[in-house]
Design a protein around this motif. Structure first.
Motif, PDB file in Angstrom:
ATOM      1  N   GLY A   1       0.792  -1.227   0.000  1.00 32.89           N
ATOM      2  CA  GLY A   1       0.000   0.000   0.000  1.00 32.89           C
ATOM      3  C   GLY A   1       0.820   1.270   0.000  1.00 32.89           C
ATOM      4  N   MET A   2       2.059   1.203  -0.433  1.00 34.82           N
ATOM      5  CA  MET A   2       2.943   2.367  -0.451  1.00 34.82           C
ATOM      6  C   MET A   2       3.139   2.854  -1.889  1.00 34.82           C
ATOM      7  SD  MET A   2       3.924   3.156   2.634  1.00 34.82           S
ATOM      8  CE  MET A   2       2.227   2.811   3.060  1.00 34.82           C
ATOM      9  N   PRO A   3       3.055   4.168  -2.129  1.00 35.29           N
ATOM     10  CA  PRO A   3       3.317   4.667  -3.488  1.00 35.29           C
ATOM     11  C   PRO A   3       4.770   4.470  -3.908  1.00 35.29           C
ATOM     12  CG  PRO A   3       3.082   6.486  -1.938  1.00 35.29           C
ATOM     13  CD  PRO A   3       2.688   5.251  -1.202  1.00 35.29           C
ATOM     14  N   HIS A   4       5.660   4.327  -2.922  1.00 34.09           N
ATOM     15  CA  HIS A   4       7.076   4.127  -3.214  1.00 34.09           C
ATOM     16  C   HIS A   4       7.559   2.873  -2.500  1.00 34.09           C
ATOM     17  CE1 HIS A   4       6.487   8.624  -3.424  1.00 34.09           C
ATOM     18  NE2 HIS A   4       6.789   8.279  -4.665  1.00 34.09           N
ATOM     19  N   ALA A   5       8.287   2.027  -3.233  1.00 29.16           N
ATOM     20  CA  ALA A   5       8.757   0.773  -2.664  1.00 29.16           C
ATOM     21  C   ALA A   5      10.032   0.329  -3.359  1.00 29.16           C
ATOM     22  CB  ALA A   5       7.681  -0.312  -2.788  1.00 29.16           C
TER      23      ALA A   5
ATOM     24  N   ALA B   1      13.037  -0.653  -7.978  1.00 30.77           N
ATOM     25  CA  ALA B   1      12.282   0.404  -7.303  1.00 30.77           C
ATOM     26  C   ALA B   1      11.055   0.763  -8.121  1.00 30.77           C
ATOM     27  CB  ALA B   1      13.151   1.648  -7.107  1.00 30.77           C
ATOM     28  N   THR B   2      10.025   1.192  -7.448  1.00 25.79           N
ATOM     29  CA  THR B   2       8.816   1.634  -8.128  1.00 25.79           C
ATOM     30  C   THR B   2       9.047   2.990  -8.784  1.00 25.79           C
ATOM     31  OG1 THR B   2       8.028   2.617  -6.069  1.00 25.79           O
ATOM     32  CG2 THR B   2       7.260   0.383  -6.583  1.00 25.79           C
ATOM     33  N   GLU B   3       8.165   3.327  -9.718  1.00 27.42           N
ATOM     34  CA  GLU B   3       8.222   4.644 -10.342  1.00 27.42           C
ATOM     35  C   GLU B   3       8.046   5.723  -9.264  1.00 27.42           C
ATOM     36  OE1 GLU B   3       8.994   5.346 -13.458  1.00 27.42           O
ATOM     37  OE2 GLU B   3       9.236   3.195 -13.839  1.00 27.42           O
TER      38      GLU B   3
ATOM     39  N   ALA C   1       8.948  12.741  -0.386  1.00 28.93           N
ATOM     40  CA  ALA C   1       8.160  12.826   0.845  1.00 28.93           C
ATOM     41  C   ALA C   1       6.732  12.360   0.570  1.00 28.93           C
ATOM     42  CB  ALA C   1       8.147  14.261   1.358  1.00 28.93           C
ATOM     43  N   SER C   2       6.151  11.700   1.535  1.00 25.63           N
ATOM     44  CA  SER C   2       4.793  11.184   1.356  1.00 25.63           C
ATOM     45  C   SER C   2       3.808  12.321   1.466  1.00 25.63           C
ATOM     46  CB  SER C   2       4.503  10.136   2.433  1.00 25.63           C
ATOM     47  OG  SER C   2       5.407   9.052   2.309  1.00 25.63           O
TER      48      SER C   2
END
Length: 254
Positions: A158-162, A213-215, A253-254
């Motif tokens: 559930g994270m936009p960045h991973a 890594a994710t976009e 930053a989230s």
């Protein structure tokens, strides 16, 4: 060992004024710490990683004590994994704020080794990041299915960045590697730094370990940390039967 394709230094970890974070992520198959553990600890320490994605962590007798000893010797703390994840583990520096962890066992194919994922959600400054360490199957069809499970599990954090990394047991031209690289950024292919080949330390000739890594995550450099201050070729050869992969990433930053 091959020389570095880039002379530029790998960025150091830092928190930016906008809340984003530059972090170092290390992926390393440590072969159950059956080799020179002092050399292994020196390599990990010299890489100054914020996250260490371990494969083949100790899984049997006194496995927690062995992994804790390695973490302490290399300036890290145990985050998750080990025996509960069938080998993958996560270590982190004190810079990380841990939000949650989960060890995942994958379906067992009769006659093959049990596999799993070590996962976590961590925060650095204002940046939140999903993390996954993996060690995929030696069997082609099972490995491909596990690649799909990896992508599903990473999305499920559930994270936009991973970031995900590990021993894929496959080269970049293989179907599972291509499946992952088609959905995620392959760190080496995106921003090569250091050296490419991860196997074997005495005869580097293939890349079967990687960091993805994710976009939205900016890859600032990724590769085997040859030439990094403090990382000695003698230690790399003595530590284990794989070479590590080190990446510098900028996480928004989230």
């Amino acid at each position: 060992m091959p020389t570095s394709p880039s002379a530029s230094p790998l960025p150091n970890s830092r928190t930016e004024v906008d809340g984003s974070a530059v972090i170092r992520v290390l992926s390393y198959n440590i072969r159950s710490m059956r080799d020179d553990t002092a050399a292994l600890a020196r390599v990990i320490s010299a890489c100054e990683a914020d996250l260490v994605l371990v494969q083949e962590a100790p899984r049997f007798f006194r496995w927690r004590k062995k992994l804790a000893r390695l973490a302490a010797a290399s300036g890290q703390m145990i985050l998750s994994g080990g025996a509960p994840a069938a080998g993958p583990a996560l270590l982190c520096s004190l810079r990380a704020t841990v939000e949650r962890t989960e060890d995942v066992l994958l379906p067992l194919t009769p006659g093959l080794h049990r596999r799993g994922f070590a996962t976590a959600v961590v925060r650095f400054g204002g940046a939140r990041l999903g993390v996954l360490s993996c060690h995929l199957s030696l069997q082609k069809d099972e490995r491909y299915a596990q690649g799909g499970m990896l992508l599903d599990r990473l999305a499920g954090l559930g994270m936009p960045h991973a970031v995900a990394g590990g021993d894929l047991n496959e080269r970049p031209d293989g179907p599972t590697f291509k499946r992952l690289a088609g959905a995620l950024q392959d760190g080496w292919a995106t921003r090569p730094w250091g050296a490419e080949y991860t196997s074997t330390p005495t005869d580097p000739h293939q890349r079967i370990d990687a960091i993805f890594a994710t976009e939205g995550v900016e890859v600032l450099g990724c590769g085997v940390p040859l030439g990094l201050p403090g990382v000695l070729e003698t230690d790399l050869r003595a530590a284990t039967d794989h070479l590590p992969v080190l990446a510098a990433l900028r996480v928004p930053a989230s």
